[in-house]
Design a protein around this motif. Structure first.
Motif, PDB file in Angstrom:
ATOM      1  N   UNK A 112       0.831  -1.203   0.000  1.00 22.77           N
ATOM      2  CA  UNK A 112       0.000   0.000   0.000  1.00 22.77           C
ATOM      3  C   UNK A 112       0.868   1.257   0.000  1.00 22.77           C
ATOM      4  N   UNK A 113       1.948   1.228   0.780  1.00 21.76           N
ATOM      5  CA  UNK A 113       2.854   2.371   0.874  1.00 21.76           C
ATOM      6  C   UNK A 113       3.483   2.684  -0.492  1.00 21.76           C
ATOM      7  N   UNK A 114       3.957   1.651  -1.200  1.00 19.92           N
ATOM      8  CA  UNK A 114       4.610   1.855  -2.500  1.00 19.92           C
ATOM      9  C   UNK A 114       3.593   2.287  -3.554  1.00 19.92           C
ATOM     10  N   UNK A 115       2.439   1.659  -3.577  1.00 16.70           N
ATOM     11  CA  UNK A 115       1.411   2.020  -4.556  1.00 16.70           C
ATOM     12  C   UNK A 115       0.938   3.466  -4.349  1.00 16.70           C
ATOM     13  N   UNK A 116       0.801   3.863  -3.093  1.00 17.48           N
ATOM     14  CA  UNK A 116       0.412   5.243  -2.785  1.00 17.48           C
ATOM     15  C   UNK A 116       1.520   6.222  -3.179  1.00 17.48           C
ATOM     16  N   UNK A 117       2.757   5.845  -2.932  1.00 16.27           N
ATOM     17  CA  UNK A 117       3.898   6.704  -3.302  1.00 16.27           C
ATOM     18  C   UNK A 117       3.934   6.908  -4.813  1.00 16.27           C
ATOM     19  N   UNK A 118       3.644   5.858  -5.587  1.00 21.90           N
ATOM     20  CA  UNK A 118       3.625   5.986  -7.048  1.00 21.90           C
ATOM     21  C   UNK A 118       2.493   6.918  -7.484  1.00 21.90           C
ATOM     22  N   UNK A 119       1.306   6.747  -6.911  1.00 15.94           N
ATOM     23  CA  UNK A 119       0.173   7.622  -7.255  1.00 15.94           C
ATOM     24  C   UNK A 119       0.475   9.074  -6.903  1.00 15.94           C
ATOM     25  N   UNK A 120       1.047   9.286  -5.727  1.00 23.39           N
ATOM     26  CA  UNK A 120       1.406  10.645  -5.307  1.00 23.39           C
ATOM     27  C   UNK A 120       2.462  11.252  -6.227  1.00 23.39           C
ATOM     28  N   UNK A 121       3.428  10.439  -6.601  1.00 21.16           N
ATOM     29  CA  UNK A 121       4.470  10.924  -7.510  1.00 21.16           C
ATOM     30  C   UNK A 121       3.860  11.410  -8.822  1.00 21.16           C
ATOM     31  N   UNK A 122       2.956  10.635  -9.393  1.00 20.96           N
ATOM     32  CA  UNK A 122       2.356  11.001 -10.676  1.00 20.96           C
ATOM     33  C   UNK A 122       1.551  12.300 -10.564  1.00 20.96           C
ATOM     34  N   UNK A 126       6.395  17.224 -11.730  1.00 21.47           N
ATOM     35  CA  UNK A 126       6.221  18.296 -12.713  1.00 21.47           C
ATOM     36  C   UNK A 126       6.280  17.684 -14.114  1.00 21.47           C
ATOM     37  N   UNK A 127       5.165  17.062 -14.520  1.00 14.45           N
ATOM     38  CA  UNK A 127       5.082  16.409 -15.825  1.00 14.45           C
ATOM     39  C   UNK A 127       4.199  17.245 -16.744  1.00 14.45           C
ATOM     40  N   UNK A 128       4.513  17.288 -18.037  1.00 14.25           N
ATOM     41  CA  UNK A 128       3.677  18.083 -18.952  1.00 14.25           C
ATOM     42  C   UNK A 128       2.224  17.591 -18.986  1.00 14.25           C
ATOM     43  N   UNK A 129       2.051  16.282 -18.935  1.00 12.30           N
ATOM     44  CA  UNK A 129       0.716  15.678 -18.818  1.00 12.30           C
ATOM     45  C   UNK A 129       0.827  14.526 -17.824  1.00 12.30           C
ATOM     46  N   UNK A 130      -0.261  14.273 -17.110  1.00 16.40           N
ATOM     47  CA  UNK A 130      -0.245  13.204 -16.107  1.00 16.40           C
ATOM     48  C   UNK A 130      -0.712  11.905 -16.740  1.00 16.40           C
ATOM     49  N   UNK A 131       0.144  10.866 -16.717  1.00 18.06           N
ATOM     50  CA  UNK A 131      -0.273   9.593 -17.300  1.00 18.06           C
ATOM     51  C   UNK A 131      -1.328   8.905 -16.436  1.00 18.06           C
ATOM     52  N   UNK A 132      -2.035   8.004 -17.047  1.00 21.55           N
ATOM     53  CA  UNK A 132      -3.059   7.233 -16.339  1.00 21.55           C
ATOM     54  C   UNK A 132      -2.411   5.961 -15.795  1.00 21.55           C
ATOM     55  N   UNK A 167      12.885  11.072 -13.270  1.00 23.90           N
ATOM     56  CA  UNK A 167      12.390  11.772 -12.076  1.00 23.90           C
ATOM     57  C   UNK A 167      11.947  10.775 -11.003  1.00 23.90           C
ATOM     58  N   UNK A 168      11.325   9.698 -11.434  1.00 27.16           N
ATOM     59  CA  UNK A 168      10.839   8.697 -10.488  1.00 27.16           C
ATOM     60  C   UNK A 168      12.008   8.043  -9.751  1.00 27.16           C
ATOM     61  N   UNK A 169      13.091   7.768 -10.446  1.00 22.69           N
ATOM     62  CA  UNK A 169      14.236   7.099  -9.830  1.00 22.69           C
ATOM     63  C   UNK A 169      14.963   7.987  -8.832  1.00 22.69           C
ATOM     64  N   UNK A 170      14.698   9.281  -8.859  1.00 20.90           N
ATOM     65  CA  UNK A 170      15.291  10.199  -7.888  1.00 20.90           C
ATOM     66  C   UNK A 170      14.519  10.202  -6.569  1.00 20.90           C
ATOM     67  N   UNK A 171      13.327   9.628  -6.559  1.00 25.25           N
ATOM     68  CA  UNK A 171      12.481   9.629  -5.361  1.00 25.25           C
ATOM     69  C   UNK A 171      13.048   8.680  -4.301  1.00 25.25           C
ATOM     70  N   UNK A 172      12.976   9.099  -3.056  1.00 25.48           N
ATOM     71  CA  UNK A 172      13.542   8.286  -1.967  1.00 25.48           C
ATOM     72  C   UNK A 172      12.829   6.942  -1.837  1.00 25.48           C
ATOM     73  N   UNK A 173      11.522   6.904  -2.041  1.00 26.62           N
ATOM     74  CA  UNK A 173      10.787   5.647  -1.917  1.00 26.62           C
ATOM     75  C   UNK A 173      11.157   4.667  -3.023  1.00 26.62           C
ATOM     76  N   UNK A 174      11.644   5.168  -4.159  1.00 26.36           N
ATOM     77  CA  UNK A 174      11.988   4.299  -5.285  1.00 26.36           C
ATOM     78  C   UNK A 174      13.354   3.649  -5.090  1.00 26.36           C
ATOM     79  N   UNK A 175      14.207   4.263  -4.311  1.00 30.83           N
ATOM     80  CA  UNK A 175      15.594   3.790  -4.159  1.00 30.83           C
ATOM     81  C   UNK A 175      15.704   2.459  -3.417  1.00 30.83           C
ATOM     82  N   UNK A 176      14.608   1.976  -2.861  1.00 27.25           N
ATOM     83  CA  UNK A 176      14.630   0.666  -2.209  1.00 27.25           C
ATOM     84  C   UNK A 176      14.719  -0.483  -3.205  1.00 27.25           C
ATOM     85  N   UNK A 177      14.373  -0.218  -4.474  1.00 23.57           N
ATOM     86  CA  UNK A 177      14.386  -1.271  -5.486  1.00 23.57           C
ATOM     87  C   UNK A 177      15.801  -1.489  -5.998  1.00 23.57           C
ATOM     88  N   UNK A 178      16.193  -2.761  -6.061  1.00 26.18           N
ATOM     89  CA  UNK A 178      17.534  -3.118  -6.527  1.00 26.18           C
ATOM     90  C   UNK A 178      17.544  -3.469  -8.003  1.00 26.18           C
TER      91      UNK A 178
END
Length: 196
Positions: A112-122, A126-132, A167-178
């Motif tokens: 839930x934490x990771x899925x929410x972090x992804x939704x919040x990131x999107x 600062x994206x020109x358009x927000x993907x679905x 931009x996503x890979x710069x997020x602290x929550x994303x850095x847990x992925x190896x």
């Protein structure tokens, strides 16, 4: 006759004036004679020889520096090749991740934490358009996300998905992925990531 009756002081002045006038008339004739071209050629040859020798030594130094840079880059490439994962191993690792995604049980808190972090990131990025976000599925160590081009948006720029993932890979929550793998087309991006 007045010339002979002049005082001795005036006579030398008159002679000097005549001499200066005579020299002034002769000077243009002397300047009209060309300087010997041999002298000019010798000066030019000396200058061109010294600049050619200087240029040659500079070029030799630059070539030596470039050879050293090439050797260094070849060493870097060799180290990357030795540490790179072969394509077959990447494919098998991806297969393992998709298998884990199917077989793992869901760690509700982490997923839930990771899925929410992804939704919040999107939403916040600062994206020109927000993907679905069409697929957001995390288990206990593996997540899969599928992003689609938003409705009403004709064509995304060719670099859109790359900029977004950078931009996503710069997020602290994303850095847990190896391990992460992305597959994109003009209108979609699929991501699979693992903490293992």
């Amino acid at each position: 006759m007045s010339l002979f009756q002049s005082t001795p002081q005036q006579q030398p002045q008159t002679y000097q004036q005549e001499f200066v006038e005579l020299q002034a008339v002769e000077v243009p004739d002397q300047q009209a004679t060309p300087v010997k071209p041999v002298i000019n050629k010798q000066v030019v040859e000396i200058n061109s020889d010294s600049s050619a020798a200087f240029s040659k030594s500079e070029l030799e130094q630059q070539v030596a520096e470039l050879k050293l840079q090439v050797e260094n880059q070849q060493a870097v490439i060799a180290s990357y090749r030795s540490s790179a994962i072969p394509p077959q191993q990447i494919d098998s690792h991806l297969d393992e991740l998709y298998t884990l995604l199917e077989e793992q049980s869901r760690d509700e808190a982490w997923a839930y934490q990771v899925e929410t972090a992804m939704s919040d990131f999107l939403i916040m990025a600062d994206l020109p358009v927000q993907p679905q976000l069409s697929v957001s599925s995390c288990k206990s160590s593996v997540c899969q996300f599928k992003l689609l081009q938003p409705e009403g948006s004709d064509n995304l720029p060719s670099h859109y998905w790359r900029n977004m993932t950078d931009k996503m890979m710069e997020q602290s929550w994303w850095k847990q992925f190896k391990f992460t793998s992305t597959t994109s087309s003009d209108d979609s991006l699929t991501i699979i990531a693992s903490t293992q």
